[in-house]
Design an enzyme around this catalytic site. Structure first.
Site, short mmCIF file in Angstrom:
data_model
loop_
_atom_site.label_atom_id
_atom_site.label_comp_id
_atom_site.label_asym_id
_atom_site.label_seq_id
_atom_site.Cartn_x
_atom_site.Cartn_y
_atom_site.Cartn_z
N PRO A 159 11.64 25.76 16.92
CA PRO A 159 12.75 26.17 16.07
C PRO A 159 12.55 27.54 15.42
CG PRO A 159 11.39 24.57 14.92
CD PRO A 159 10.84 24.66 16.32
N SER A 215 12.20 28.02 24.19
CA SER A 215 11.53 28.88 23.23
C SER A 215 11.40 30.26 23.87
CB SER A 215 10.14 28.31 22.89
OG SER A 215 9.45 29.16 22.00
N ASP A 217 8.38 32.98 25.54
CA ASP A 217 7.38 32.74 26.57
C ASP A 217 6.08 32.16 26.03
OD1 ASP A 217 8.87 33.80 28.87
OD2 ASP A 217 8.76 35.70 27.78
N GLU A 222 1.28 28.04 26.06
CA GLU A 222 0.55 26.91 25.49
C GLU A 222 0.56 25.71 26.44
OE1 GLU A 222 1.54 25.56 21.62
OE2 GLU A 222 1.64 27.56 20.73
N GLY A 247 13.87 32.47 22.74
CA GLY A 247 13.07 33.41 21.97
C GLY A 247 13.63 34.81 22.01
N ARG A 321 11.02 40.20 14.08
CA ARG A 321 11.38 39.04 14.90
C ARG A 321 12.75 38.46 14.53
NH1 ARG A 321 9.25 35.13 18.13
NH2 ARG A 321 7.25 36.19 18.23
N ARG A 327 14.29 43.87 18.34
CA ARG A 327 12.98 44.24 17.79
C ARG A 327 12.21 45.12 18.77
NH1 ARG A 327 9.17 39.01 19.33
NH2 ARG A 327 7.49 40.52 19.48
N ASP A 524 0.69 37.13 28.48
CA ASP A 524 1.98 36.45 28.30
C ASP A 524 2.55 36.69 26.91
OD1 ASP A 524 1.41 35.53 30.80
OD2 ASP A 524 1.06 33.45 30.22
N GLY A 525 2.30 37.89 26.38
CA GLY A 525 2.80 38.24 25.06
C GLY A 525 1.96 37.74 23.91
#
Length: 547
Positions: A159, A215, A217, A222, A247, A321, A327, A524-525
């Site tokens: 969220p 979400s 990436d 995870e 995201g 963000r 951003r 992956d960011g």
């Protein structure tokens, strides 16, 4: 309703397998002739108007589901048939096309017997579902399996990702689409960093047909590492994974949309497209890349490895963000105003016969001494730039967090063996290539097409080509030239700019040894420990729902 297994439809192009005359559920005075062929659902209003004005042809490629149901009125003997389509249609305001929802709902009341009407409606619903399941778009790649119907998925929603609207987007779009497609799902709202990692590490995956992430990436990062930390990782990593954008970057979601052959979309249109592909349920193989850091055995990546400009923008723009994908635009402008140059050694194992421009076969000579911050060599090709000597407090905090997490998690990570990599403190084999230049603005390794919704970095990448697309920009590029390159990257046109500072090559493995004392490396960011890093691609290791 009649079965017509060999009768052509009105266009004379395909045999009609089912035919019936029903009324519209919301307008009982409007009667329609409905024909089902192997590829289309054709709805013809029975009026005196010209045929083509009242004819609707819906491709079963665009159908996600169909259901039969009864009226809530116990005195109504009719049954109802609802079919759900998401065809590509032209937008009302802007140019281009996007997937837009179309629902067709009919009332079946030919018979007085309530049960007979329900059986007819169920017969139609089964036929529509079966035929739509056989349809694929020309751009679809080879799939290894299909999700069962009904299927059971665990849907993980962060969220806090992006603008914090993921849960609202689930309620407004995703919940309805999954219901239409007959997908049973358990909603799990993640509560903290690594919550998803812990969940998939402990979950009984035999009770699930797929795990879906809504979400940015980071949540998929995870999940993948959690699957590969399990004792049964060989089976667990084959669990189909689905991605819904929620995201800021949404790179893998944009890549999946791109692989489907559809034109560029963003925001909620991208969500609808990915929801449609998820509902279609085709599962493909996806490459994963193992990443070795100096003080942790390894972790696994599905998207990218970045050092320099790209990593700086990604992490330093975290403070913005709340405004979403904008951003990255702000972060890019800030970093262009104070362009940094990084010094290091880049080596790689080519994927093909040829080598990229500016590279030579590896010689095992000791590396030159590191260059101190703010002290470029006299013969440096870079003008009007500064060597990196600082980073934001935000990125430093994130880096420490991820470093501890990676070190503890990957120490027990089973996973596949790496056949191309030697320990970081050992020389590389003679068939590797070392890049002659040692001053870089950025180094970026990509394994998917997109780095963000509007960043088509590797246009010819595919899900399981067994290739790392390695890009680097050498020092000396002007700010204007770099900005033009980044703008061209929005549509994948950067490789056609013939920029002398940009190099692209396809590799199977790589090693990066930073000499600059400070910097940011992302996987992956996500920020990882700064220092030597190497990577190897594992072809088709994971499974992804790609439509």
């Amino acid at each position: 309703m009649n079965d017509r297994s060999a009768e052509p439809d009105g266009a004379g192009t395909a045999p009609v397998t089912l035919y019936g005359e029903f009324t519209l559920a919301g307008a009982r005075k409007v009667r329609c002739a409905v024909s089902l062929t192997g590829k289309e659902l054709i709805v013809q209003r029975l009026t005196s108007s010209p045929v083509e004005r009242n004819k609707l042809v819906l491709s079963l490629q665009d159908c996600v589901g169909c259901r039969a149901y009864r009226s809530s009125d116990s005195l109504d003997p009719a049954s109802y048939l609802a079919a759900y389509f998401y065809p590509l249609k032209r937008r009302w305001v802007s140019s281009g096309v996007s997937r837009q929802r179309v629902e067709q709902c009919f009332r079946l009341a030919e018979l007085q017997d309530r049960r007979a009407n329900q059986e007819e409606a169920e017969k139609w619903a089964r036929a529509v579902r079966e035929r739509s399941a056989r349809q694929r778009y020309p751009g679809d790649g080879p799939c290894v399996s299909e999700l069962p119907r009904p299927c059971r998925i665990m849907l993980l929603v962060n969220p806090q990702s992006g603008k914090g609207q993921a849960l609202a987007l689930y309620n407004s779009h995703v919940q309805r689409m999954l219901s239409e497609a007959g997908v049973l799902h358990t909603l799990v709202i993640t509560e903290r960093q690594n919550h998803a990692r812990e969940l998939v590490r402990e979950t009984d995956l035999s009770q699930l047909d797929a795990v879906v992430i809504m979400s940015g990436d980071g949540l998929l990062y995870e999940v993948i590492n959690g699957l590969l930390e399990r004792p049964d990782w060989e089976e667990a990593v084959r669990t189909p994974l689905g991605v819904l954008p929620g995201g800021s970057g949404n790179a893998l979601a944009a890549s999946i949309h791109h692989y489907s052959g559809a034109s560029l979309v963003s925001s909620e249109e991208l969500l609808v497209s990915c929801g449609f592909l998820l509902c279609k349920g085709l599962v493909s193989r996806m490459d994963l890349v193992s990443i070795h850091l100096s003080s942790s055995p390894r972790l696994f990546s599905f998207l990218s490895l970045a050092w320099g400009f790209v990593a700086d923008v990604d992490i330093e723009s975290e403070k913005y963000r709340h405004i979403g994908a904008v951003r990255f635009t702000i972060g890019t402008l800030v970093r262009l105003a104070s362009l940094r140059v990084y010094r290091g050694r880049l080596s790689y194992l080519p994927a093909g016969e040829g080598c990229a421009r500016g590279a030579v076969k590896l010689r095992h000579n000791p590396p030159p001494p590191p260059v101190g911050p703010g002290c470029p060599s006299r013969d440096s090709p870079c003008q009007n730039t500064l060597y990196n000597s600082c980073h934001s407090n935000n990125s430093l905090s994130a880096r420490r967090t991820e470093s501890v997490s990676s070190r503890s998690a990957s120490s027990s990570l089973p996973g596949p063996s790496d056949s191309l990599l030697l320990p970081l403190d050992q020389p590389l084999p003679s068939d590797w290539v070392v890049v002659q230049e040692e001053d870089f603005v950025l180094i970026l390794a990509m394994y998917q097409s997109h780095l963000a919704e509007d960043m088509l970095v590797a246009p010819d990448a595919t899900l399981d080509d067994g290739t790392i697309h390695l890009f680097y920009i050498r020092a000396g590029i002007s700010r204007i030239a770099l900005l033009r390159l980044l703008l061209a990257m929005e549509k994948g046109a950067h490789l056609a700019t013939n920029c002398q500072h940009l190099v692209h090559t396809k590799v199977r493995a790589l090693r990066l040894e930073p000499y600059s004392p400070k910097g940011i490396i992302t996987v992956d960011g996500e920020v990882v420990e700064y220092g030597p890093v190497q990577a190897e691609v594992h072809r088709g290791l994971a499974r992804l729902i790609s439509g």
